[in-house]
Design an enzyme around this catalytic site. Structure first.
Site, PDB file in Angstrom:
ATOM      1  CG  ASP A 245      27.389  29.123 -33.507  1.00  0.00           C
ATOM      2  OD1 ASP A 245      26.787  28.727 -32.485  1.00  0.00           O
ATOM      3  OD2 ASP A 245      27.036  30.125 -34.154  1.00  0.00           O
TER       4      ASP A 245
ATOM      5  CE  LYS B 277      24.684  27.123 -35.249  1.00  0.00           C
ATOM      6  NZ  LYS B 277      24.307  28.433 -35.848  1.00  0.00           N
TER       7      LYS B 277
ATOM      8  CG  HIS C 217      26.302  30.250 -27.201  1.00  0.00           C
ATOM      9  ND1 HIS C 217      26.939  29.028 -27.262  1.00  0.00           N
ATOM     10  CD2 HIS C 217      25.676  30.393 -28.398  1.00  0.00           C
ATOM     11  CE1 HIS C 217      26.726  28.468 -28.437  1.00  0.00           C
ATOM     12  NE2 HIS C 217      25.949  29.275 -29.154  1.00  0.00           N
ATOM     13  CG  HIS C 218      21.907  28.788 -27.826  1.00  0.00           C
ATOM     14  ND1 HIS C 218      21.215  29.752 -28.529  1.00  0.00           N
ATOM     15  CD2 HIS C 218      22.886  28.341 -28.653  1.00  0.00           C
ATOM     16  CE1 HIS C 218      21.743  29.871 -29.740  1.00  0.00           C
ATOM     17  NE2 HIS C 218      22.764  29.038 -29.831  1.00  0.00           N
TER      18      HIS C 218
ATOM     19  CG  ASP D  42      24.935  33.923 -30.781  1.00  0.00           C
ATOM     20  OD1 ASP D  42      25.445  34.065 -31.907  1.00  0.00           O
ATOM     21  OD2 ASP D  42      24.257  32.920 -30.459  1.00  0.00           O
TER      22      ASP D  42
END
Length: 322
Positions: free
Chosen positions: A188, A191, A240-241, A269
């Site tokens: 992440d 972010k 990862h999304h 996650d």
């Protein structure tokens, strides 16, 4: 090329040692006494020292002590060659920091084996030390990023542990697991470009805010592109999304076209997100989260990885009691 410093006063033996090691691809620097070898040590910066004990001018013990006095010499493996097998010699050398003994006469293969063993041990120690140093820096960076989001404290550490458990169960190599640690901690990192007002918004995000959040995968991948030792972790950050059915982001990849790193991290996650309080939902029980993963198998998640993750959670009791 691996460099070896040799100190041996017997000309014939010194020549033989040099030839044996050079035939194995090592770069050898040989000297007839400890003083000459010690003088050459800083310039050569060898990966290993091979030394006789009984030598004129400066013996092997003096060479060992001199090498250890250099800041760069404290970790260089030191292999003694000696015709003296008395225990006191062995004890004296060990107290000074010798790593091994090879007693004369020895076969060429014995020398090569001893040299290879010492060099390999040093290489593994350097890899471990480098990995630990990188890991400390990455953990610090991840914690700084995570501190901006009041709802995800501890998320990256939990994801790291869950990801390592699944990676080990998949029989990934030790080097792959090292990269996995980096990727799990930094997944992440993008972010940093997301405003805190969006990260910490207690109500549902607007369509525009969702687009802002989704930019973190591309931003994170861009951030690490210029860091050579982190580049292999890129798939964890970027993918990862992604979803098994092709409905994820940023590229809408589908099935096995999603790199395995992204497929693995997607599972752990989401699992941690479901079992933690977030601005958009309260945490759910871990068993409920496992049921969600199973329902989404073949849609959001890689079916085989989900099955293995749930099996680990249930059979090995990796999850704490509710």
């Amino acid at each position: 090329m691996t460099k070896i410093l040799v100190a041996e006063d017997d000309n014939t033996l010194r020549t033989m040692i040099s030839l044996i090691l050079e035939m194995r691809g090592y770069e050898v620097f040989s000297y007839p006494n400890g003083r000459l070898a010690l003088n050459a040590f800083p310039t050569i910066a060898p990966d290993l020292v091979v030394s006789d004990i009984g030598m004129p001018v400066l013996d092997g013990f003096g060479l060992l002590a001199g090498v250890r006095n250099y800041s760069t010499g404290s970790v260089v493996p030191f292999l003694f060659l000696s015709a003296h097998s008395e225990q006191e010699d062995v004890n004296s050398a060990r107290r000074l920091g010798a790593d091994d003994f090879l007693f004369k006469p020895f076969a060429p293969d014995d020398l090569v084996d001893a040299v290879m063993t010492r060099i390999e041990r040093r290489r593994m120690a350097e890899i471990f030390d480098t990995h630990q140093a990188h890991l400390q820096t990455i953990t610090l960076l991840a914690n700084v990023i995570e501190a901006r989001d009041q709802y995800t404290r501890g998320h990256v550490e939990r994801v790291r542990e869950l990801a390592l458990g699944l990676g080990r169960a998949l029989l990934w190599s030790s080097s792959a697991l090292s990269v996995l640690e980096y990727g799990a901690l930094l997944h992440d990192i993008g972010k940093i470009v997301v405003p805190e007002s969006v990260l910490n918004k207690p109500s549902q995000l607007t369509r525009e805010e969702q687009k802002i959040i989704q930019k973190h995968t591309l931003a994170g991948a861009h951030i690490i592109d210029g860091v050579s030792h982190l580049r292999e972790a890129r798939p964890y950050i970027l993918y990862h999304h992604e979803k098994w059915n092709g409905m994820g982001y940023p590229e809408g990849l589908k099935g096995v076209s999603i790199p395995p790193e992204g497929r693995l991290l997607a599972i752990v996650d989401v699992f941690d997100a479901l079992t933690s309080d977030r601005p958009y939902h309260r945490s759910i029980a871990k068993q409920e989260a496992l049921l969600f993963l199973k329902r989404e198998s073949g849609k959001h998640f890689d079916p085989e990885m989900v099955e293995l993750f749930c099996k680990l959670a249930e059979e090995e009791r990796q999850l704490k009691p509710e």
